[in-house]
Design an enzyme around this catalytic site. Structure first.
Site, short mmCIF file in Angstrom:
data_model
loop_
_atom_site.label_atom_id
_atom_site.label_comp_id
_atom_site.label_asym_id
_atom_site.label_seq_id
_atom_site.Cartn_x
_atom_site.Cartn_y
_atom_site.Cartn_z
N ARG A 63 2.19 -2.22 -1.81
CA ARG A 63 0.75 -1.91 -1.81
C ARG A 63 0.04 -2.77 -0.75
NH1 ARG A 63 -4.03 -4.38 -1.97
NH2 ARG A 63 -3.18 -5.85 -3.47
N ASP A 64 -0.06 -4.05 -1.00
CA ASP A 64 -0.82 -4.92 -0.08
C ASP A 64 -0.18 -4.95 1.31
OD1 ASP A 64 -2.60 -6.79 0.92
OD2 ASP A 64 -2.42 -8.15 -0.78
N HIS A 100 -2.85 -14.69 -6.44
CA HIS A 100 -2.52 -13.79 -5.33
C HIS A 100 -2.91 -14.55 -4.05
CE1 HIS A 100 -2.42 -9.75 -3.29
NE2 HIS A 100 -3.25 -10.37 -2.47
N HIS A 132 -2.63 -15.48 0.14
CA HIS A 132 -2.29 -15.08 1.51
C HIS A 132 -1.97 -16.35 2.30
CE1 HIS A 132 -3.17 -10.69 1.77
NE2 HIS A 132 -3.66 -10.97 0.58
N CYS A 162 -6.03 -7.29 4.32
CA CYS A 162 -7.04 -6.55 3.58
C CYS A 162 -7.86 -5.78 4.59
CB CYS A 162 -7.93 -7.50 2.77
SG CYS A 162 -9.36 -6.66 2.05
N ASN A 173 0.51 -11.80 2.99
CA ASN A 173 0.68 -12.51 1.72
C ASN A 173 1.73 -13.60 1.90
OD1 ASN A 173 -0.55 -10.80 -0.76
ND2 ASN A 173 0.09 -9.42 0.87
#
Ligand code: ZN
Length: 304
Positions: free
Chosen positions: A15-16, A208, A210, A241, A250
């Site tokens: 996803r990210d 979460h 980065h 993002c 990430n």
């Protein structure tokens, strides 16, 4: 040091990671990578996002991804999570068979507006509606920009506390604190986490992170010391993002697994298999990988 015996890693690369890649990744390749992540023994994977295809075209095959994985892994113990930006996306995810969603609200009003065109208050109204209309859907609330925002800079800790209280009131199943643009430093991590843990002893926060400025794993180490044992990461260090200028990858799952396992902290993840999966990303998608372990030839798992 107070270190946990084991840590749960939630893989968010599909996803990210994928959402930050402009060039179309064929659905079969996405599925092959997710398949390999499952073989690497991840038990929770964020597989896609139910977002408008115009906003993020890379995620337009969300339904197919979910349908395929649910059929193939009907009786497995792997949890598939989808990110949803709004109620519309949550309903679509639910209809596709998703049992847990990550719903994002940014602590920064400017970032929340850029991300979902709402104030945080309005997002909480929608979250309440989501809870009421889909009561059996598990909700993980991700609070974005906790440690800093590209538009507003520092975020007041009281704003974060207000959001956590709201989330508990709505009775979300879990809360993730996100350093969306990778600005947190380890001392800040300590200050924020000890402050939040004091007020919300019962909450098992996930992080979460980065690695935009190279402080990702240092922040993990500090968070472990503060009692956090759930982390989101992406294979290869993929990520970004689309609505946060300056956000980069990430923390890399393989770097995280390597560090933790070498410290004697169990992750359950098979590092060798994971590195093979990273190779598939490297050879087929050819993104810039910020991971360290992706470039280590002789990986010694648990080596001294
Ligand atoms: Zn992220």
């Amino acid at each position: 040091m107070k270190l946990p015996q084991s840590v749960q890693i939630i893989e968010v690369g599909p996803r990210d990671g994928f959402q930050s890649i402009k060039e179309w990744i064929p659905t079969e390749l996405k599925l092959q990578i997710i398949d390999d992540l499952i073989k690497s023994n991840f038990k929770k994977i964020e597989i896609t996002s139910f977002v408008h295809p115009k906003a993020i075209p890379q995620m337009k095959d969300a339904k197919e991804i979910v349908r395929f994985l649910h059929q193939k892994y009907k009786n497995s113990d792997v949890d598939f999570v989808a990110l949803v930006p709004n109620l519309f996306g949550a309903k679509a995810a639910y209809e596709a068979g998703i049992k847990e969603v990550t719903y994002v609200i940014s602590a920064s009003e400017a970032h929340n507006r850029a991300n979902v065109k709402r104030t945080p208050e309005e997002s909480f109204e929608e979250l309440t509606e989501l809870r009421n209309s889909l009561p059996d859907l598990r909700i993980n609330l991700a609070i974005a920009t906790v440690f800093g925002c590209p538009y507003e800079g520092d975020i007041a800790i009281d704003q974060v506390k207000w959001m956590i209280k709201k989330a508990l009131h709505v009775e979300v199943e879990s809360i993730t604190l996100a350093d969306t643009i990778g600005v947190a430093n380890p001392l800040q991590m300590y200050t924020v986490l000890t402050n939040l843990k004091k007020d919300f002893k019962e909450v098992d926060f996930a992080l979460h992170l980065h690695d935009t400025r190279g402080m990702g794993l240092a922040n993990v180490l500090m968070a472990l010391e503060c009692g956090v044992s759930k982390f989101e990461s992406a294979l290869g260090g993929l990520g970004g993002c689309p609505f946060a200028p300056g956000a980069a990858g990430n923390i890399a799952s393989e770097d995280l697994v390597n560090m933790l396992e070498n410290m004697g902290i169990k992750t359950g993840v098979d590092l060798t298999k994971l590195l093979d999966t990273v190779k598939i990303v490297k050879n087929n998608i050819k993104p810039i990988l910020t991971s360290h372990m992706a470039y280590v030839d002789n990986c010694i798992v648990g080596g001294k």
